[in-house]
Scaffold this motif. Structure first.
Motif, PDB file in Angstrom:
ATOM      1  N   ARG A 318       0.832  -1.205   0.000  1.00 35.97           N
ATOM      2  CA  ARG A 318       0.000   0.000   0.000  1.00 35.97           C
ATOM      3  C   ARG A 318       0.870   1.259   0.000  1.00 35.97           C
ATOM      4  O   ARG A 318       1.767   1.344  -0.817  1.00 35.97           O
ATOM      5  CB  ARG A 318      -0.944  -0.022   1.193  1.00 35.97           C
ATOM      6  N   THR A 319       0.620   2.198   0.918  1.00 36.79           N
ATOM      7  CA  THR A 319       1.409   3.439   0.919  1.00 36.79           C
ATOM      8  C   THR A 319       2.664   3.333   1.786  1.00 36.79           C
ATOM      9  O   THR A 319       3.402   4.310   1.918  1.00 36.79           O
ATOM     10  CB  THR A 319       0.551   4.610   1.428  1.00 36.79           C
ATOM     11  N   LYS A 359      -2.565   3.010   3.339  1.00 37.40           N
ATOM     12  CA  LYS A 359      -3.817   3.054   2.570  1.00 37.40           C
ATOM     13  C   LYS A 359      -3.608   2.402   1.207  1.00 37.40           C
ATOM     14  O   LYS A 359      -2.500   2.367   0.687  1.00 37.40           O
ATOM     15  CB  LYS A 359      -4.225   4.507   2.362  1.00 37.40           C
ATOM     16  N   LYS A 360      -4.683   1.941   0.631  1.00 34.67           N
ATOM     17  CA  LYS A 360      -4.631   1.344  -0.693  1.00 34.67           C
ATOM     18  C   LYS A 360      -4.255   2.428  -1.722  1.00 34.67           C
ATOM     19  O   LYS A 360      -4.704   3.566  -1.600  1.00 34.67           O
ATOM     20  CB  LYS A 360      -6.003   0.763  -1.026  1.00 34.67           C
ATOM     21  N   VAL A 361      -3.452   2.074  -2.705  1.00 35.07           N
ATOM     22  CA  VAL A 361      -3.057   3.047  -3.726  1.00 35.07           C
ATOM     23  C   VAL A 361      -3.932   2.859  -4.964  1.00 35.07           C
ATOM     24  O   VAL A 361      -3.857   1.844  -5.639  1.00 35.07           O
ATOM     25  CB  VAL A 361      -1.569   2.871  -4.113  1.00 35.07           C
ATOM     26  N   LYS A 363      -4.517   5.836  -7.043  1.00 34.12           N
ATOM     27  CA  LYS A 363      -4.004   6.809  -7.996  1.00 34.12           C
ATOM     28  C   LYS A 363      -2.778   7.521  -7.408  1.00 34.12           C
ATOM     29  O   LYS A 363      -2.498   7.380  -6.212  1.00 34.12           O
ATOM     30  CB  LYS A 363      -5.091   7.826  -8.363  1.00 34.12           C
ATOM     31  N   SER A 365      -2.220  10.483  -6.542  1.00 39.20           N
ATOM     32  CA  SER A 365      -2.420  11.413  -5.434  1.00 39.20           C
ATOM     33  C   SER A 365      -2.425  10.689  -4.076  1.00 39.20           C
ATOM     34  O   SER A 365      -2.053  11.278  -3.061  1.00 39.20           O
ATOM     35  CB  SER A 365      -3.710  12.212  -5.626  1.00 39.20           C
ATOM     36  N   ASP A 366      -2.812   9.399  -4.048  1.00 36.72           N
ATOM     37  CA  ASP A 366      -2.739   8.636  -2.792  1.00 36.72           C
ATOM     38  C   ASP A 366      -1.289   8.533  -2.317  1.00 36.72           C
ATOM     39  O   ASP A 366      -0.997   8.615  -1.122  1.00 36.72           O
ATOM     40  CB  ASP A 366      -3.295   7.216  -2.982  1.00 36.72           C
ATOM     41  N   GLN A 369       0.070  12.005  -1.188  1.00 37.04           N
ATOM     42  CA  GLN A 369      -0.446  12.351   0.138  1.00 37.04           C
ATOM     43  C   GLN A 369       0.383  11.688   1.238  1.00 37.04           C
ATOM     44  O   GLN A 369       0.785  12.336   2.209  1.00 37.04           O
ATOM     45  CB  GLN A 369      -1.882  11.859   0.237  1.00 37.04           C
TER      46      GLN A 369
END
Ligand code: MG
Length: 384
Positions: A318-319, A359-361, A363, A365-366, A369
């Protein structure tokens, strides 16, 4: 007709080496665009020598000075992130060399991908923080991604089209950096001067510090995972101080293929620029009778926790890799400017990874962030 190439990060170590290859193979390549961060003296020199149609400077404040220095020379100059995107998207360019350091390379590299350019990828952070998205788009666009990182170039050459099912594991080699045999107790007192003194490779300051903490190898594990579609439990890291074997691939029949050569970035750059052809060079050759011994050992994860953190970030996904990377970028800068110690680098990364809710990616912008969050938090920790 020479192949038209654009270089993002032309004044950095990879950019300079790429231009050295181009200089010696003028009939094969033509530079269509150059983009740099803020080194206008070198960019000006490069523009005068290679005469690209377009150039870009990320530092907008210096653009007018660059234009002034170039006078009436026929070149269009752009600036800021838009400028980098312009150079990444020049219509008749076949290949973009992505060699900007750090997460800053992500947006322009994606721009090149969207335009369907072949990408010679040296900016490993693009894959570290956005690997899944990037590979998905590259398949959709049928874009060729040819690794420039020496280890990944080695793996790419060893695999040579063999299907994933036939690969048992990837063995990434690491020089171990300048503190391989240094006692752990003295890590606290490591100076920037010592950390910047890499035994084998001559690189920019960020990657040299990453090599000293072994974070560079950690980032390369994540890079390899996305590039070759191999899970982290099938990626081994082996310390190889001579930096002759650039990496290896073990196949299901127990055969191991290794790629060897002197530690010179111009070799993988030349390979990527010419792929799928192999082209002769005048570069110095390896003489194994002079090297005599090649040694291999297990990495010390206690002394170099950054390597473990990278494996951990990859497992979580994820992130998390974006946070690992951003925290590392901030911590390395803080170490270089003298505000934290060498051992402060892994400490900051660990703290932020603990704090982060991945968090799930979906796009870009994720990712941006998470990257921004980690930078702000890491800076706070560095100032303490
Ligand atoms: Mg490397």
């Amino acid at each position: 007709m020479p192949k038209k190439i654009a270089i993002l990060g032309s004044t950095g170590s990879i950019g300079v080496n790429t231009l050295d290859i181009v200089r010696n193979s003028k009939n094969r390549f033509k530079v269509s665009g150059l983009a740099a961060g803020g080194n206008i003296a070198l960019l000006e020199k490069q523009i005068r020598e290679f005469k690209p149609k377009y150039a870009a400077l990320f530092d907008e404040k210096k653009t007018s000075l660059l234009k002034k220095r170039l006078g009436r020379l026929k070149v269009e100059i752009f600036s800021g992130i838009e400028g980098l995107i312009k150079v990444a998207s020049i219509p008749d360019t076949k290949m973009v060399v992505s060699a900007i350091v750090g997460a800053a390379g992500l947006i322009p590299t994606f721009a090149a991908l969207k335009c369907g350019k072949d990408i010679a990828l040296a900016n490993k952070e693009t894959l570290v923080i956005a690997g899944e998205l990037f590979m998905k788009h590259s398949r959709k666009k049928r874009v060729r991604i040819i690794p420039v990182d020496s280890e990944h170039s080695a793996i790419f050459q060893c695999i040579n089209g063999t299907t994933n099912r036939k690969i048992k594991k990837i063995i990434l080699t690491a020089s171990g950096g300048p503190f391989l045999t240094y006692p752990a107790k003295q890590f606290e007192k490591i100076t920037t001067r010592k950390a910047l003194n890499h035994p084998n490779w001559n690189m920019g300051p960020k990657i040299t510090i990453d090599s000293a903490t072994l974070m560079n190898k950690g980032l390369e594990v994540i890079e390899a995972h996305w590039l070759f579609g191999i899970d982290e439990n099938r990626i081994d890291v082996v310390i190889h101080p001579e930096s002759i074997v650039h990496s290896m691939v073990e196949f299901i029949d127990t055969s191991i293929i290794a790629q060897m050569g002197l530690p010179d970035m111009r070799v993988p750059i030349n390979y990527a620029l010419n792929y799928p052809e192999r082209v002769s060079t005048n570069l110095p050759t390896l003489n194994l009778t002079k090297t005599k011994t090649l040694t291999f050992s297990e990495p010390d994860y206690k002394k170099f926790p950054c390597l473990e953190y990278a494996f951990h970030a990859l497992r979580i996904g994820r992130t998390m890799p974006a946070v690992l990377n951003a925290a590392n970028e901030v911590a390395v800068q803080a170490f270089l400017s003298g505000s934290i110690s060498f051992t402060g680098i892994p400490k900051i990364i660990k703290k932020l990874m603990r704090k982060h809710q991945p968090k799930k990616v979906m796009k870009i912008s994720d990712i941006m962030q998470a990257d921004l969050w980690a930078r702000v938090e890491a800076k706070k920790l560095c100032e303490r």
